[in-house]
Design an enzyme around this catalytic site. Structure first.
Site, PDB file in Angstrom:
ATOM      1  N   GLN A 177       0.834  -1.152   0.090  1.00 22.13           N
ATOM      2  CA  GLN A 177      -0.108   0.014   0.103  1.00 22.13           C
ATOM      3  C   GLN A 177       0.840   1.152   0.131  1.00 22.13           C
ATOM      4  O   GLN A 177       1.862   1.174  -0.016  1.00 22.13           O
ATOM      5  CB  GLN A 177      -0.761  -0.059   1.025  1.00 22.13           C
ATOM      6  N   HIS A 231      -6.779   3.721  21.421  1.00 21.81           N
ATOM      7  CA  HIS A 231      -5.958   2.444  21.961  1.00 21.81           C
ATOM      8  C   HIS A 231      -6.068   2.071  23.104  1.00 21.81           C
ATOM      9  O   HIS A 231      -6.049   0.871  23.569  1.00 21.81           O
ATOM     10  CB  HIS A 231      -4.230   2.896  21.509  1.00 21.81           C
ATOM     11  N   ASP A 259       1.756  -0.607  13.430  1.00 22.84           N
ATOM     12  CA  ASP A 259       2.063   0.927  13.941  1.00 22.84           C
ATOM     13  C   ASP A 259       2.666   0.728  15.389  1.00 22.84           C
ATOM     14  O   ASP A 259       3.364   1.651  15.908  1.00 22.84           O
ATOM     15  CB  ASP A 259       1.197   1.855  13.947  1.00 22.84           C
ATOM     16  N   ALA A 285      -3.420 -11.995   8.398  1.00 15.10           N
ATOM     17  CA  ALA A 285      -3.733 -12.488   9.612  1.00 15.10           C
ATOM     18  C   ALA A 285      -4.661 -13.633   9.554  1.00 15.10           C
ATOM     19  O   ALA A 285      -4.517 -14.544  10.468  1.00 15.10           O
ATOM     20  CB  ALA A 285      -4.830 -11.390  10.221  1.00 15.10           C
ATOM     21  N   ASP A 338      -6.986  -5.392  15.643  1.00 20.03           N
ATOM     22  CA  ASP A 338      -6.785  -4.007  15.078  1.00 20.03           C
ATOM     23  C   ASP A 338      -6.587  -3.673  13.619  1.00 20.03           C
ATOM     24  O   ASP A 338      -5.419  -3.337  13.369  1.00 20.03           O
ATOM     25  CB  ASP A 338      -5.628  -3.385  15.953  1.00 20.03           C
TER      26      ASP A 338
END
Length: 567
Positions: free
Chosen positions: A294, A326, A348, A403, A421
């Protein structure tokens, strides 16, 4: 597929107007080419046919690149939607049929018509990516009557490109028949073979060569240049005697102008892309890289300005409100045993940061798709400072994998907490990560008494989507409790779409679903854990009641074969 225009079968001599008056077709026709050639050729008849078929091959490859480019732009600029992609493709196929019918009127002047169509197609197809990106960047936030302007322009480009592609085949059929008449079935078979093989090459070249090596803008421009060169060379080289002197001059001038425009755009494409980024994200763009997965873009993060992380143009992390997000994602799930934790997504490092605040954590496994994001999270000064260098902690182990695929081979009952997430379920590539089958796999890796928490998007503005997620988790055999947290900063889209969000459509909250295998979990904070800055037990209880008031009952679950989410 493309509507083929059947040629006139061999039969009695036919007459049409060439540049020097009427010309006969049939055994009486003659010229510098081989006997039986309807038009004079500079090469042998067999060579001429192979050159036409080679032109069909190249034009088909370019046409499919234009088609895939428009689909990619629909995905990249305006949200990843199966419905939107279907609209673009169906408009193009419809336009191909109309173009094929319209080209019947050009058959008497097939060479000149084909040359003009290829020049126009090279300009429209080659420049479409840059034009659409410019409109999206500089006018995408105008709103009002122009709110759907970029989307409408995308459909207009699809229509124009389809019309021109559809007009190619009848004219090519006419040209190949002018070289040597043959039965209709044989001519269609030859052209179809060249067309389909060319489409195969174009379809493979787009994702594996043009996009990763050249990018969307440069790739489209180079494809347009190849299209113009091949189309112009075929007509001006092989069929030049079928054109008047004036037509040859006009066609040569048109191709030179098209190539000049495309070359100029290719030279300026880097400056254009930087200017468009600044128009979209402001002048504080620090990092802009295209990984294998991406586009990753960072803004701010210095001189007191908040850091923003964009993935494929969608806001993924905002330094203004990420702490609230978060903390709400991680801390309610950490009540209970949490020695072994799994993060699906979270490249991240921000979810891992919150987990490491709990003293009982012994191991955190992070499964992230894009190694480029993980690399930035470790090396970018602002992002690594924001995540407190969590990915460098010896307790954190990062795996770069899909995943879904990773869960299929993951150890059973291995984790006390699983945190999902992941990108928004309305993005087509993410829909399988919000399916019943996915949560069935996640349930298998939960240890007895373990918890799974999933971010489900905005509750207030997208309640059906959020409660579809809840229904999907329940269908996978999990017991759930939903809660929502307000405090999301308005100003930029954070759902499946891109670009600035207007006040009426801005998402103001985040929705989460906490799930467990054997009991109904209650979102609350670990008494022995750290004190979050934005959460309390009282606020979580209120967040559960607030989410429950938006419940949409009776929704079916989303599955791999029947996805229920939309953008």
């Amino acid at each position: 597929m493309i509507d083929r225009q059947a040629p006139v079968p061999p039969g009695p001599t036919q007459i049409w107007d060439g540049p020097d008056g009427p010309r006969a077709d049939g055994p009486l026709a003659d010229g510098p080419g081989d006997a039986g050639s309807v038009v004079p050729l500079p090469v042998r008849q067999g060579t001429g046919r192979w050159l036409v078929l080679a032109g069909v091959f190249v034009c088909a490859a370019c046409g499919l690149v234009y088609e895939l480019e428009l689909v990619a732009l629909a995905t990249y600029l305006m949200g990843d939607s199966i419905a939107q992609t279907s609209v673009v493709l169906s408009v193009m196929v419809f336009a191909m049929g109309i173009g094929s019918l319209a080209a019947k009127r050009l058959r008497r002047h097939a060479a000149a018509g084909f040359g003009a169509i290829e020049a126009a197609l090279a300009l429209v197809g080659g420049g479409s990516a840059m034009a659409l990106y410019a409109v999206f960047a500089w006018t995408g936030d105008w709103g009002g009557m122009w709110a759907d302007g970029p989307r409408g322009l995308l459909v207009a480009f699809s229509l124009a490109t389809g019309l021109l592609i559809g007009a190619e085949v009848p004219l090519l059929m006419e040209l190949i028949q002018r070289i040597r008449r043959q039965d209709a079935g044989g001519a269609v078979a030859d052209l179809s073979a060249a067309d389909y093989v060319g489409a195969l090459v174009g379809g493979l070249a787009f994702p594996f060569l043009l996009l990763p090596v050249l990018g969307q803008l440069t790739g489209a421009l180079i494809t347009g240049a190849v299209n113009a060169v091949v189309g112009g060379a075929l007509v001006l080289g092989l069929f030049r005697h079928d054109l008047s002197r004036r037509a040859r001059r006009l066609l040569l001038t048109a191709n030179i102008c098209v190539l000049t425009l495309l070359a100029s755009a290719a030279v300026l494409v880097d400056d254009f892309e930087r200017a468009a980024r600044h128009a979209l994200y402001g002048a504080d763009v620090r990092v802009a890289v295209h990984t294998d997965v991406q586009e990753v873009l960072l803004t701010g993060g210095r001189d007191g300005r908040p850091l923003n992380l964009f993935l494929d143009g969608r806001l993924r992390v905002s330094g203004r409100d990420e702490l609230r997000y978060h903390e709400a994602l991680v801390h309610p799930a950490m009540t209970g045993r949490h020695a072994r934790v799994l993060v699906l997504g979270g490249g991240d490092g921000l979810a891992a940061r919150e987990m490491l605040r709990h003293p009982g954590v012994r191991r955190v496994d992070v499964v992230a798709l894009d190694p480029g994001v993980v690399r930035l999270a470790r090396t970018d000064p602002a992002l690594s400072r924001l995540n407190a260098h969590s990915l460098d902690d010896p307790r954190v182990h990062v795996v770069t994998a899909d995943a879904f695929d990773w869960l299929r081979t993951a150890p059973t009952a291995a984790y006390d907490v699983v945190v999902s997430d992941l990108p928004h379920p309305g993005i087509t590539a993410s829909t399988k990560l919000y399916a019943q089958e996915f949560y069935g796999l996640a349930r298998q890796v939960l240890a007895p008494g373990g918890r799974l928490v999933v971010h489900g998007g905005a509750v207030e503005s997208r309640p059906r989507e959020f409660w579809t997620l809840d229904a999907t988790l329940r269908a996978a055999g999990l017991r759930t409790t939903a809660y929502r947290v307000r405090g999301r900063q308005a100003g930029y889209a954070a759902g499946p779409g891109r670009g600035p969000a207007d006040g009426a459509r801005a998402h103001r909250d985040w929705g989460f679903v906490l799930a467990a295998d054997r009991h109904t979990p209650r979102p609350r904070l670990d008494p022995a854990g750290p004190r979050p800055r934005t959460l309390t037990d009282a606020s979580l209880a209120a967040d559960v009641r607030a989410a429950e008031r938006t419940r949409v009952a009776g929704l079916p679950p989303s599955t791999l074969v029947h996805p229920r989410y939309s953008d």
